[in-house]
Write a protein that holds these residues in place. Structure first.
Motif, PDB file in Angstrom:
ATOM      1  N   VAL A  42       0.842  -1.190   0.000  1.00 12.00           N
ATOM      2  CA  VAL A  42       0.000   0.000   0.000  1.00 12.00           C
ATOM      3  C   VAL A  42       0.878   1.241   0.000  1.00 12.00           C
ATOM      4  O   VAL A  42       0.636   2.203  -0.719  1.00 12.00           O
ATOM      5  CB  VAL A  42      -0.921   0.003   1.235  1.00 12.00           C
ATOM      6  N   ARG A  43       1.935   1.204   0.816  1.00  6.94           N
ATOM      7  CA  ARG A  43       2.857   2.333   0.925  1.00  6.94           C
ATOM      8  C   ARG A  43       4.086   1.890   1.696  1.00  6.94           C
ATOM      9  O   ARG A  43       4.114   0.835   2.326  1.00  6.94           O
ATOM     10  CB  ARG A  43       2.199   3.501   1.660  1.00  6.94           C
ATOM     11  N   THR A  44       5.129   2.732   1.620  1.00  8.86           N
ATOM     12  CA  THR A  44       6.324   2.570   2.437  1.00  8.86           C
ATOM     13  C   THR A  44       6.316   3.692   3.463  1.00  8.86           C
ATOM     14  O   THR A  44       6.023   4.841   3.140  1.00  8.86           O
ATOM     15  CB  THR A  44       7.596   2.673   1.579  1.00  8.86           C
ATOM     16  N   MET A  45       6.607   3.348   4.732  1.00  7.30           N
ATOM     17  CA  MET A  45       6.545   4.355   5.773  1.00  7.30           C
ATOM     18  C   MET A  45       7.559   4.065   6.865  1.00  7.30           C
ATOM     19  O   MET A  45       8.099   2.959   6.955  1.00  7.30           O
ATOM     20  CB  MET A  45       5.135   4.425   6.360  1.00  7.30           C
ATOM     21  N   ASP A  46       7.831   5.088   7.673  1.00  6.71           N
ATOM     22  CA  ASP A  46       8.713   4.958   8.806  1.00  6.71           C
ATOM     23  C   ASP A  46       7.996   4.167   9.885  1.00  6.71           C
ATOM     24  O   ASP A  46       6.857   4.478  10.247  1.00  6.71           O
ATOM     25  CB  ASP A  46       9.072   6.369   9.317  1.00  6.71           C
ATOM     26  N   SER A  47       8.650   3.144  10.420  1.00 10.14           N
ATOM     27  CA  SER A  47       7.980   2.305  11.407  1.00 10.14           C
ATOM     28  C   SER A  47       7.609   3.071  12.661  1.00 10.14           C
ATOM     29  O   SER A  47       6.681   2.679  13.374  1.00 10.14           O
ATOM     30  CB  SER A  47       8.859   1.109  11.778  1.00 10.14           C
ATOM     31  N   GLY A  48       8.300   4.164  12.944  1.00 14.44           N
ATOM     32  CA  GLY A  48       7.947   4.980  14.095  1.00 14.44           C
ATOM     33  C   GLY A  48       6.619   5.692  13.925  1.00 14.44           C
ATOM     34  O   GLY A  48       6.054   6.188  14.904  1.00 14.44           O
ATOM     35  N   GLN A  49       6.110   5.744  12.704  1.00 17.98           N
ATOM     36  CA  GLN A  49       4.831   6.409  12.435  1.00 17.98           C
ATOM     37  C   GLN A  49       3.672   5.426  12.304  1.00 17.98           C
ATOM     38  O   GLN A  49       2.537   5.827  12.063  1.00 17.98           O
ATOM     39  CB  GLN A  49       4.940   7.239  11.139  1.00 17.98           C
ATOM     40  N   ILE A  50       3.954   4.138  12.452  1.00 14.32           N
ATOM     41  CA  ILE A  50       2.892   3.150  12.313  1.00 14.32           C
ATOM     42  C   ILE A  50       1.913   3.280  13.474  1.00 14.32           C
ATOM     43  O   ILE A  50       2.326   3.269  14.637  1.00 14.32           O
ATOM     44  CB  ILE A  50       3.468   1.721  12.271  1.00 14.32           C
ATOM     45  N   PRO A  51       0.624   3.389  13.205  1.00 15.28           N
ATOM     46  CA  PRO A  51      -0.374   3.527  14.289  1.00 15.28           C
ATOM     47  C   PRO A  51      -0.708   2.172  14.906  1.00 15.28           C
ATOM     48  O   PRO A  51      -1.814   1.649  14.743  1.00 15.28           O
ATOM     49  CB  PRO A  51      -1.577   4.142  13.554  1.00 15.28           C
TER      50      PRO A  51
END
Length: 295
Positions: free
Chosen positions: A100-109
């Protein structure tokens, strides 16, 4: 050049879970180099010894011993440099839609609740999972999964195919857990631990001292962590959990309102009714009538 240890991760929609297509274990001699290709599978590369040099869509990676790189579907993968020493790798090909997307793991809800299924649903609700894109690993927790998967794959049959996919699910769970613990800010972890505590103690009155003793942090700090990510204090969050459970019981049972209050941890029926009306704008009885189509 990217480095192992970055906090990027891939968000995948589930269900379905990723499905294993094949797994391999290889020792590459010095001078060997990965071929150039693009296909519609994930290629997970676990390097146990040596260094593997890979480029994905012109982004180069050096996968050193104890590291993982996940190559994504339909991107161009090419070995941009040969191995300089004997290099041991496990590789997995997985079938699943593109991230779906690539994101910083610190921003994962992590603590954001998903919609739970009910007896009225005919399809599963959308959920997501996360796997690290490129990271270092604690191989002692990963290698047993890989070795067992190799054994099951070599003896693939109706008896071993389901256990093989189960081992893959365990491996992905381990990767997600390790990523979460390694890269998630402590405040996020404590927020999630506080939520878990409140969920597990939903039927007892809020006890700040007991929460401190259980989680081993001062209640003020736990409250700040929870509020940072949810905007709610522990007591407010507990009330949200209680009202959510009360709504489900009102909709799906014929239990008296006073009994529902006891089941969600509020023995004083008048207090339960006042709190419910404050949150929902109506009494529990009115809510039940509305949900059942009565006026």
């Amino acid at each position: 050049m990217e480095r192992a240890g970055l906090m990027n991760c891939l968000e995948l929609t589930i269900p379905p879970l990723p499905q294993l297509v094949t797994i391999g274990h290889s020792f590459w001699d010095p001078g060997q180099q990965h071929l150039s290709r693009s296909f519609n599978l994930y290629d997970m590369l676990f390097v146990m010894k040596g260094t593997l040099y890979m480029t994905e869509d012109e982004v180069p990676f050096e996968i050193t011993a104890g590291s993982l790189l996940v190559l994504e579907p339909n991107r161009l993968h090419v070995g941009h440099r040969p191995c300089e020493e004997e290099t041991e790798i496990y590789w997995l090909h997985l079938a699943h839609p593109a991230p779906v997307r690539t994101m910083d793991s610190g921003q994962i809800p992590w603590s954001t609740p998903f919609t739970k299924g009910s007896n009225l649903d005919v399809t599963p609700h959308r959920q997501v999972m996360y796997i690290p894109k490129f990271t270092s690993l604690h191989t002692t927790s990963i290698v047993p999964f890989l070795q067992r998967m190799m054994e099951l794959h070599l003896s693939l049959s109706p008896a071993t195919s389901l256990p093989l996919q189960g081992q893959l699910a365990g491996l992905l769970t381990e990767l997600q857990s390790a990523m979460r613990l390694q890269y998630t800010p402590r405040s996020r972890i404590l927020c999630d631990q506080t939520i878990t505590y409140l969920e597990e103690h939903i039927t007892r009155p809020f006890d700040a001292k007991h929460m401190e003793e259980t989680l081993h942090f001062h209640v003020d700090y736990l409250s700040r962590c929870l509020k940072k990510y949810t905007g709610l204090s522990p007591l407010q969050y507990l009330h949200e959990l209680q009202m959510s459970k009360a709504k489900s019981l009102l909709e799906n049972t014929s239990l008296p309102v006073s009994e529902i209050g006891v089941l969600i941890g509020i023995e004083n029926a008048n207090y339960f009714i006042r709190l419910f009306r404050k949150k929902l704008g109506m009494t529990p009885g009115q809510y039940r009538s509305t949900r059942l189509g009565r006026t």
